[in-house]
Structures are given as structure tokens and as C-alpha cells.
Write a protein that holds these residues in place. Structure first.
Motif, mmCIF file in Angstrom:
data_model
loop_
_atom_site.group_PDB
_atom_site.id
_atom_site.type_symbol
_atom_site.label_atom_id
_atom_site.label_comp_id
_atom_site.label_asym_id
_atom_site.label_seq_id
_atom_site.Cartn_x
_atom_site.Cartn_y
_atom_site.Cartn_z
ATOM 1 N N THR A 1 29.165 97.631 28.262
ATOM 2 C CA THR A 1 29.008 96.714 29.391
ATOM 3 C C THR A 1 27.546 96.340 29.662
ATOM 4 O OG1 THR A 1 31.050 97.536 30.390
ATOM 5 C CG2 THR A 1 29.542 96.357 31.837
ATOM 6 N N CYS B 1 33.130 90.773 33.059
ATOM 7 C CA CYS B 1 33.319 91.951 33.912
ATOM 8 C C CYS B 1 33.121 91.551 35.369
ATOM 9 C CB CYS B 1 32.353 93.075 33.506
ATOM 10 S SG CYS B 1 30.624 92.693 33.765
ATOM 11 N N SER B 2 33.284 92.500 36.262
ATOM 12 C CA SER B 2 33.165 92.213 37.690
ATOM 13 C C SER B 2 31.703 92.297 38.128
ATOM 14 C CB SER B 2 33.988 93.218 38.499
ATOM 15 O OG SER B 2 33.411 94.506 38.389
ATOM 16 N N GLU B 3 31.425 91.685 39.274
ATOM 17 C CA GLU B 3 30.077 91.774 39.838
ATOM 18 C C GLU B 3 29.763 93.225 40.221
ATOM 19 O OE1 GLU B 3 27.372 89.012 42.815
ATOM 20 O OE2 GLU B 3 29.545 88.935 42.975
ATOM 21 N N ALA B 4 30.794 93.965 40.633
ATOM 22 C CA ALA B 4 30.603 95.389 40.967
ATOM 23 C C ALA B 4 30.137 96.166 39.748
ATOM 24 C CB ALA B 4 31.903 95.971 41.512
ATOM 25 N N ALA B 5 30.690 95.816 38.568
ATOM 26 C CA ALA B 5 30.278 96.488 37.332
ATOM 27 C C ALA B 5 28.811 96.203 37.029
ATOM 28 C CB ALA B 5 31.158 96.038 36.167
ATOM 29 N N TYR C 1 26.439 95.730 39.221
ATOM 30 C CA TYR C 1 25.604 96.547 40.097
ATOM 31 C C TYR C 1 25.729 98.044 39.790
ATOM 32 C CZ TYR C 1 24.213 92.526 42.826
ATOM 33 O OH TYR C 1 23.651 91.334 43.215
ATOM 34 N N LYS C 2 26.711 98.409 39.008
ATOM 35 C CA LYS C 2 26.814 99.808 38.566
ATOM 36 C C LYS C 2 25.729 100.124 37.536
ATOM 37 C CE LYS C 2 30.057 102.971 36.345
ATOM 38 N NZ LYS C 2 31.349 103.104 35.664
ATOM 39 N N HIS C 3 25.349 99.091 36.763
ATOM 40 C CA HIS C 3 24.385 99.299 35.680
ATOM 41 C C HIS C 3 22.981 98.781 35.972
ATOM 42 C CE1 HIS C 3 27.492 100.704 32.928
ATOM 43 N NE2 HIS C 3 28.252 99.723 33.366
#
Length: 201
Positions: free
Chosen positions: A10, A41-45, A47-49
């Protein structure tokens, strides 16, 4: 054989997407939502990285721009006995190429003051910014001054600003007026380094 997009990690897909959008639509239009969508992928993903879009921009610049790595290496390398003028020539050449690559991505920010402010704050949050290149060259010149290879009364910050400012201006003229408005990069780099060196040696 190309790796299918979905099988790439990702963070790599997000960097691929950020690079594509920043180079084609400009930094102002490459929103985190658009980058996440392009990466599948999602916007949340995202901000996870990555802390924010600015971190993606810095990573694209430093990891995906062909001249960024060599430029940063030239700024921080141990000089050994290498002549200062020769070192400055390398820095001027690589800096010119780096700014020429980065300018189209970042230019759109200046059309939107609010976005530029958010970008500046985002860079501050992750401890990054364009001033870091200047600071690295100041350290490089101060080190040479400490070794007695630059005049004691020379100002490393002023010299660094003159050299990098010339590189940035060449990139601006290259994009704004075309290649016929600038010297070939090797000729330009040698002239700027020679003139800077004449002032501080």
C-alpha cells in the motif's frame, strides 16, 4: 514483468499515485482523497502510512526524482581532498536539475494562498521544508571554512543562498521561457560555482 498494482504494498501504491497526480495535475489538485482513489485504497489507509500530503510530496521528491538522491549526497558527502570549486560545480548542476524537476509539481500552490499556508504548516509538522537544502549547503561551506579552505570572513549562508538561488532561478526561466532562455546545465553549473568560489576562496 510488471508487478500488478494490487499486489504492490500500500505505501508504494500511494507513492505511485501521489507521483502521478503531482506530476500531471500539480500539488494543489493532488488531494489525499484523489491520491487514495488513484492508489485503489481508502483515505484512512493513506493516513495509516503517511502523516499528511506533505509527507507524500517530500517522499516523491526525495525518492522518485532522479536527481534528489545525488543532490542530497553531494551536499552531505565527506569532501576529503576534493577541490571546493569542483564540489560546488556538482552541487550547482544537481541542484539545477532537482529544482527543474520539483518546480512544476509545487508551482500550483502559489495560486492558492490558503493551500500554501496549509502546505507550509504540514511541512513544519513533519520537520521538513525547502530551507533544509540551504541549511545543508551552509553546513558544507562552514565545514570547508573550518578546514581553512574558505576565507575566514566569508559568509557561508550568503554564499549558499547565491549559489542555490541561481539554480532556482535557472529552473524558473527554463519552465517559464523555455530551454533557449538558459545556459546548458553543465556550462551554467561551472560558471556559478567558479563565480561563487572566486568570492569565498
Amino acid at each position: 514483468m510488471l508487478t500488478p498494482k494490487s499486489s504492490r504494498p500500500t505505501p508504494e501504491r500511494l507513492l505511485d499515485a501521489a507521483e502521478k497526480l503531482m506530476r500531471t495535475t500539480g500539488l494543489a489538485n493532488a488531494t489525499t482523497k484523489a491520491i487514495a482513489r488513484e492508489a485503489g485504497c481508502s483515505e484512512a489507509a493513506l493516513y495509516k502510512h503517511f502523516a499528511n500530503k506533505e509527507e507524500l510530496f517530500v517522499r516523491v521528491l526525495t525518492e522518485r526524482s532522479p536527481n534528489a538522491g545525488p543532490f542530497l549526497a553531494a551536499l552531505t558527502a565527506d569532501p576529503g581532498e576534493r577541490p571546493v570549486e569542483e564540489r560546488l560545480t556538482d552541487i550547482a548542476r544537481l541542484g539545477s536539475l532537482f529544482y527543474a524537476d520539483a518546480m512544476p509539481m509545487a508551482a500550483s500552490l502559489f495560486a492558492e494562498p490558503a493551500l500554501l499556508t496549509r502546505h507550509r504548516e504540514g511541512l513544519q509538522k513533519i520537520g521538513k521544508g525547502p530551507h533544509m537544502v540551504l541549511d545543508a549547503l551552509v553546513d558544507c561551506l562552514a565545514g570547508e571554512q573550518g578546514r581553512g579552505r574558505i576565507r575566514a570572513d566569508a559568509d557561508p549562508r550568503a554564499a549558499a543562498s547565491l549559489l542555490l538561488g541561481a539554480c532556482f532561478q535557472r529552473a524558473f526561466f527554463l519552465h517559464f521561457s523555455g530551454s533557449e532562455a538558459v545556459q546548458p546545465v553543465d556550462e551554467f553549473a561551472a560558471a556559478v560555482a567558479r563565480t561563487t568560489w572566486a568570492a569565498i576562496r
